[in-house]
Design a protein around this motif. Structure first.
Motif: not given
Length: 70
Positions: A22, A48, A18, A27
């Motif tokens: 990240r 995440a 995770e 994103t």
């Protein structure tokens, strides 16, 4: 016996996955795990907020040897 001996796979630490996703996956990005075994990548990506594609053994390789069923 350990999990790798029983299943032929090794699992990542989900927390480490995770954190890595990240840091290194933007994103809205997608993580590719061509050798998905234990599903740790998918679980960590969901935590995440990242997308993921999990391959499986036999899917990648020469075209005549690919198992294309999903």
């Amino acid at each position: 016996p350990d999990a790798a001996a029983l299943h032929g796979t090794s699992t990542f630490d989900p927390v480490l996955c995770e954190i890595a996703y990240r840091w290194f996956c933007p994103t809205g990005g997608v993580v590719l795990d061509p050798f998905a075994g234990g599903g740790t990548t998918g679980s960590a990506c969901m935590l995440a907020g990242r997308g993921f594609f999990l391959g499986r053994p036999g899917f990648f390789g020469p075209p005549e040897r690919r198992d294309l069923t999903l």
